[in-house]
Enzyme design. Structure first.
Site, short mmCIF file in Angstrom:
data_model
loop_
_atom_site.label_atom_id
_atom_site.label_comp_id
_atom_site.label_asym_id
_atom_site.label_seq_id
_atom_site.Cartn_x
_atom_site.Cartn_y
_atom_site.Cartn_z
CE LYS A 206 -53.77 -37.12 -3.68
NZ LYS A 206 -54.17 -37.94 -2.53
CE LYS A 261 -50.19 -38.81 -4.31
NZ LYS A 261 -51.13 -39.22 -3.34
#
Ligand code: PBG
Length: 339
Positions: A206, A261
């Site tokens: 992330k 992400k």
């Protein structure tokens, strides 16, 4: 794919690449990837109250929903063949605190939403974030002390949050906090408490991204966070080798599935992870990506439906097994399922 085959291939005109593109039937026949409604996960924002929806200004077409409307939307998603939803609470400011203790309260909004949705649509998978940001007055994902996010103490409370969510009936806990060691600690605690079937989808790679802006508006963490950023725990967007180490660690610690992400700016990372690991990898088409596509279509720059389909098939092509997208309902309405 063996790279030497291309050098053995005959040249033009024996090879005419357009032959396999000449008609829909052959284009369909040689298509390498497909997008199905079963590839999609729908994120939903939950608020307290009854029969009420609040538009999220920075996310066109996305509303925060009360639990009854979450159920209604869950039923629609299920009917369209969407396997799971990801629930995010937009918590009232009166419930936010320095340590975010509401995150592990058994009667929190998210726990009530999970229980109600599970009872109403038992076969729809429920994914819940494990992180403190919707609950803290400072908007960070972890505990904040002397100007720092403290890792190990944060992991202790994330474990409590994950157990509370599992107890409420959530199928998948998704640590999105990027603390070190949290997947292993959560897995151990789940096993010890008998939640042996609870899945862990770790936000393994992330990145500290500007594209989360509209999401932070939706859960109300942007005003709390102010000018602060999450660069001491979320990844530097310049790195991809580091993403492979993150994934390797989370898999070793007991993650069943991993996520990369944001999505579109990180297709290379999705591809690398899919190539190197057997674990299913998911992509998150985050709020800023969704908003860009909506606004571009609204301006007449491109066709909305085609823009979403093209952006989502790109994740499949890169190797993602599934995709979280705010467009899941409208996209799934045009897709076959995978029953
Ligand atoms: C919170 C969380 C974020 C997102 C999912 N979980 C925001 C953040 O880390 O600040 C972003 C999702 C999106 O932008 O759509 N830990």
């Amino acid at each position: 794919m063996v790279s030497s085959t291309s050098s053995l291939e005959a040249g033009f005109p024996a090879v005419r690449m357009r032959r396999t593109r000449q008609a829909p039937w052959v284009r369909r026949l040689v298509r390498e990837t497909s997008l199905l409604s079963s590839d999609l996960i729908l994120p939903l924002f939950v608020i307290d109250g009854d029969n009420r929806r609040e538009p999220v200004e920075s996310l066109p077409g996305v509303d925060r929903l009360t639990i009854d409307l979450v159920i209604e939307t869950g039923l629609r998603a299920f009917a369209l063949g969407i396997p799971a939803v990801a629930l995010f609470p937009a918590v009232d400011v009166s419930l936010k605190s320095e340590d975010g203790a509401e995150a592990w309260g058994p009667d929190s909004l998210i726990c009530r939403a999970v229980r109600a949705l599970k009872a109403a649509v038992p076969d729809l998978g429920i994914i819940c974030d494990v992180a403190l940001d919707p609950y803290t007055t400072h908007g960070h994902d972890g505990l904040f002390k002397d100007g720092k996010i403290i890792n190990d103490e944060t992991v202790d409370v994330l474990v409590r949050q994950a157990l509370t969510l599992a107890e409420a009936g959530c199928d998948v806990v998704a640590p999105s906090d990027m603390m070190d060691g949290r997947v292993g600690a959560i897995r151990t605690a789940l096993e010890e408490h008998g939640f042996t079937d609870t899945l862990i989808l770790s936000y393994a790679a992330k990145y500290a991204s500007c594209f989360y802006g509209p999401f932070r508006d939706a859960v109300g963490s942007s005003s709390a966070l102010g000018a602060a950023d999450k660069t001491t725990y979320q990844m530097d967007s310049a790195n991809s080798v580091e993403a492979l180490r993150e994934v390797a660690l989370d898999v070793a610690e007991g993650a069943d599935m991993v996520m990369v992400k944001p999505g579109m700016p990180y297709l290379d990372v999705i591809h690398d992870v899919a190539q190197r690991f057997e674990v299913p990898v998911f992509a998150y088409q985050v709020s800023g990506e969704y908003a860009m596509l909506c606004l571009g279509a609204e301006q007449g720059l491109f066709d909305r439906k085609r823009a979403f389909q093209e952006s989502l098939i790109a994740f499949k092509r890169a190797g993602a097994r599934g995709i979280l997208t705010y467009a899941a309902l409208e996209v799934a309405a045009d897709l076959p399922g995978n029953a």
